[in-house]
Write an enzyme that holds these catalytic residues in place. Structure first.
Site, PDB file in Angstrom:
ATOM      1  N   LYS A   1       0.462   3.421  -3.027  1.00  0.00           N
ATOM      2  CA  LYS A   1      -0.779   4.161  -3.313  1.00  0.00           C
ATOM      3  C   LYS A   1      -0.547   5.664  -3.365  1.00  0.00           C
ATOM      4  O   LYS A   1      -1.189   6.376  -4.136  1.00  0.00           O
ATOM      5  CB  LYS A   1      -1.843   3.838  -2.250  1.00  0.00           C
ATOM      6  CG  LYS A   1      -2.403   2.415  -2.377  1.00  0.00           C
ATOM      7  CD  LYS A   1      -3.263   2.053  -1.187  1.00  0.00           C
ATOM      8  CE  LYS A   1      -3.885   0.669  -1.360  1.00  0.00           C
ATOM      9  NZ  LYS A   1      -4.472   0.158  -0.123  1.00  0.00           N
TER      10      LYS A   1
ATOM     11  N   TYR B   1      -4.091   3.157   7.684  1.00  0.00           N
ATOM     12  CA  TYR B   1      -5.366   2.415   7.727  1.00  0.00           C
ATOM     13  C   TYR B   1      -6.258   2.958   8.833  1.00  0.00           C
ATOM     14  O   TYR B   1      -6.211   4.147   9.125  1.00  0.00           O
ATOM     15  CB  TYR B   1      -5.142   0.910   7.926  1.00  0.00           C
ATOM     16  CG  TYR B   1      -4.096   0.301   7.032  1.00  0.00           C
ATOM     17  CD1 TYR B   1      -4.164   0.437   5.651  1.00  0.00           C
ATOM     18  CD2 TYR B   1      -3.045  -0.438   7.557  1.00  0.00           C
ATOM     19  CE1 TYR B   1      -3.211  -0.149   4.824  1.00  0.00           C
ATOM     20  CE2 TYR B   1      -2.090  -1.020   6.732  1.00  0.00           C
ATOM     21  CZ  TYR B   1      -2.188  -0.869   5.371  1.00  0.00           C
ATOM     22  OH  TYR B   1      -1.247  -1.436   4.576  1.00  0.00           O
TER      23      TYR B   1
ATOM     24  N   TYR C   1      -3.092  -2.241 -10.523  1.00  0.00           N
ATOM     25  CA  TYR C   1      -3.018  -2.007  -9.077  1.00  0.00           C
ATOM     26  C   TYR C   1      -2.125  -3.046  -8.397  1.00  0.00           C
ATOM     27  O   TYR C   1      -1.243  -2.712  -7.592  1.00  0.00           O
ATOM     28  CB  TYR C   1      -4.440  -2.030  -8.487  1.00  0.00           C
ATOM     29  CG  TYR C   1      -4.471  -2.129  -6.987  1.00  0.00           C
ATOM     30  CD1 TYR C   1      -4.087  -1.055  -6.189  1.00  0.00           C
ATOM     31  CD2 TYR C   1      -4.859  -3.315  -6.351  1.00  0.00           C
ATOM     32  CE1 TYR C   1      -4.088  -1.158  -4.807  1.00  0.00           C
ATOM     33  CE2 TYR C   1      -4.868  -3.426  -4.972  1.00  0.00           C
ATOM     34  CZ  TYR C   1      -4.480  -2.349  -4.205  1.00  0.00           C
ATOM     35  OH  TYR C   1      -4.470  -2.451  -2.835  1.00  0.00           O
TER      36      TYR C   1
ATOM     37  N   SER D   1       0.790  -1.243   0.000  1.00  0.00           N
ATOM     38  CA  SER D   1       0.000   0.000   0.000  1.00  0.00           C
ATOM     39  C   SER D   1       0.819   1.289   0.000  1.00  0.00           C
ATOM     40  O   SER D   1       0.262   2.362  -0.232  1.00  0.00           O
ATOM     41  CB  SER D   1      -0.944   0.017   1.204  1.00  0.00           C
ATOM     42  OG  SER D   1      -2.049  -0.786   0.929  1.00  0.00           O
TER      43      SER D   1
ATOM     44  N   VAL E   1       0.977  -3.858   3.823  1.00  0.00           N
ATOM     45  CA  VAL E   1       0.879  -5.141   4.536  1.00  0.00           C
ATOM     46  C   VAL E   1       2.150  -5.978   4.470  1.00  0.00           C
ATOM     47  O   VAL E   1       2.268  -6.976   5.177  1.00  0.00           O
ATOM     48  CB  VAL E   1      -0.297  -6.036   4.050  1.00  0.00           C
ATOM     49  CG1 VAL E   1      -1.619  -5.555   4.551  1.00  0.00           C
ATOM     50  CG2 VAL E   1      -0.275  -6.215   2.563  1.00  0.00           C
TER      51      VAL E   1
HETATM   52  N1  GLN Z   1      -1.866  -5.498  -2.312  1.00  0.00           N
HETATM   53  C1  GLN Z   1      -2.519  -5.353  -1.044  1.00  0.00           C
HETATM   54  C2  GLN Z   1      -4.026  -5.542  -1.183  1.00  0.00           C
HETATM   55  O1  GLN Z   1      -4.588  -5.021  -2.084  1.00  0.00           O
HETATM   56  C3  GLN Z   1      -2.196  -4.004  -0.510  1.00  0.00           C
HETATM   57  C4  GLN Z   1      -2.922  -3.715   0.759  1.00  0.00           C
HETATM   58  C5  GLN Z   1      -2.067  -3.163   1.834  1.00  0.00           C
HETATM   59  O2  GLN Z   1      -0.857  -3.086   1.799  1.00  0.00           O
HETATM   60  N2  GLN Z   1      -2.761  -2.808   2.864  1.00  0.00           N
HETATM   61  O3  GLN Z   1      -4.649  -6.180  -0.406  1.00  0.00           O
END
Ligand code: GLN
Length: 306
Positions: free
Chosen positions: A62, A234, A185, A59, A252
């Site tokens: 992003k 988050y 993505y 993430s 994550v």
């Molecule tokens: N690729 C992960 C997902 O879409 C990214 C989410 C994350 O890092 N929180 O679930």
């Protein structure tokens, strides 16, 4: 330096409280006890732990994709597709896609990030991914690669993200088809970096992109930092802002970037970029050791930015 070593040691001892992400099978093999920190100022850097380990951005990317898409379309156009409001929900939540006129709440949750992936410049999937990797390469001054093992592993277990993509499409919030948005993505989430790269990305924000080859308007950089402060960690973002007080973004994989606009950490002075990697994550999805380290660091070096 002794103080810093102590903060690092105490944070590293916390990894047992978390677990590596298992919903992406390829991430499950990561060492749950790993913990590394890299910090850089204009003149110097500090590295703690094993800083050569490669991992995926997840993430953290992003915020980069958001900047590339917004630089291309302009803020007004992007705001038609994605809002900048925090949710307090988990990153892959689906519940709010039936409120706020069905518009994704922000680009830091999966829904908003998938919409952003569909808005990236370029005709093909390859071009769209390239637009982000190129920007990242300009920040880092080196080539980046996609970890295909992680990408395919997630692609084949992406039920939630696929479901989100279909809802976005049904409501008119995808500019490409579902498969393309999803694949772009997920490929972006699978870009491979180390903690020193993360520190460089954070330093880019700490200096508002000054003297970097990666050009971005100050308005867009400011929004990116506001998004990190309000939605970057988050559904822990409120507490992180309250108790750590730094714009930050986690993934994550256990990656975190944290931005110090002005501060002093041992011999580092001025704008400082911090990169962390600790794959044992908590229930929300943040690196346990990373959160502990940043909490203590902010407190002891008085980095709270608000
Ligand atoms: N690729 C992960 C997902 O879409 C990214 C989410 C994350 O890092 N929180 O679930």
């Amino acid at each position: 330096m002794e103080n810093l070593q102590q903060i690092y040691k105490q944070a590293a001892q916390m990894t047992y409280k978390g677990q590596v992400a298992t919903y992406i099978p390829a991430l499950a093999v990561n060492d749950p006890n790993a913990f590394a920190v890299s910090m850089m100022s204009a003149e110097d850097s500090i590295e703690l732990g094993e800083c050569a380990t490669m991992f995926t951005l997840q993430s953290v990317v992003k915020v980069i994709s958001f900047m590339v898409a917004t630089n291309h379309h302009g803020i007004e156009e992007i705001m038609h597709y994605v809002d900048v409001e925090p949710t307090g929900d988990s990153f892959n939540s689906i519940v709010r896609l039936e409120s706020n006129n069905n518009k994704p709440f922000n680009p830091m949750i999966n829904a908003g990030a998938i919409t952003i992936a569909s808005l990236l410049p370029g005709r093909t999937m390859y071009d769209k991914v390239k637009s982000v990797t190129l920007f990242l390469e300009q920040i880092l001054g080196k080539q980046v690669h996609i970890n295909n093992e992680v990408y395919f592993s997630e692609y084949h277990s992406a039920d939630y993200n696929r479901a989100i993509s279909y809802i976005l499409q049904a409501n008119g919030f995808l500019k490409s088809d579902v498969e393309e948005a999803l694949q772009v993505y997920l490929q972006l989430c699978s870009i491979s970096v180390n903690v020193s790269d993360l520190a460089k990305i954070a330093f880019y924000f700490a200096t508002n992109g000054k003297n970097s080859e990666a050009h971005c308007s100050i308005e867009v950089i400011n929004i990116a930092k506001a998004l990190m402060l309000t939605c970057g960690m988050y559904n822990f973002s409120g507490k992180f802002a309250a108790f750590v007080g730094l714009p930050a973004k986690s993934g994550v994989s256990g990656a975190i970037i944290a931005i110090v606009k002005q501060g002093e950490i041992e011999h580092l002075q001025g704008p400082i970029g911090i990169g962390l990697y600790g794959p044992a994550i908590d229930k929300v999805g943040n690196s346990v050791a990373g959160i502990e380290f940043l909490t203590q660091l902010s407190k002891q070096y008085e980095l709270f930015c608000l």
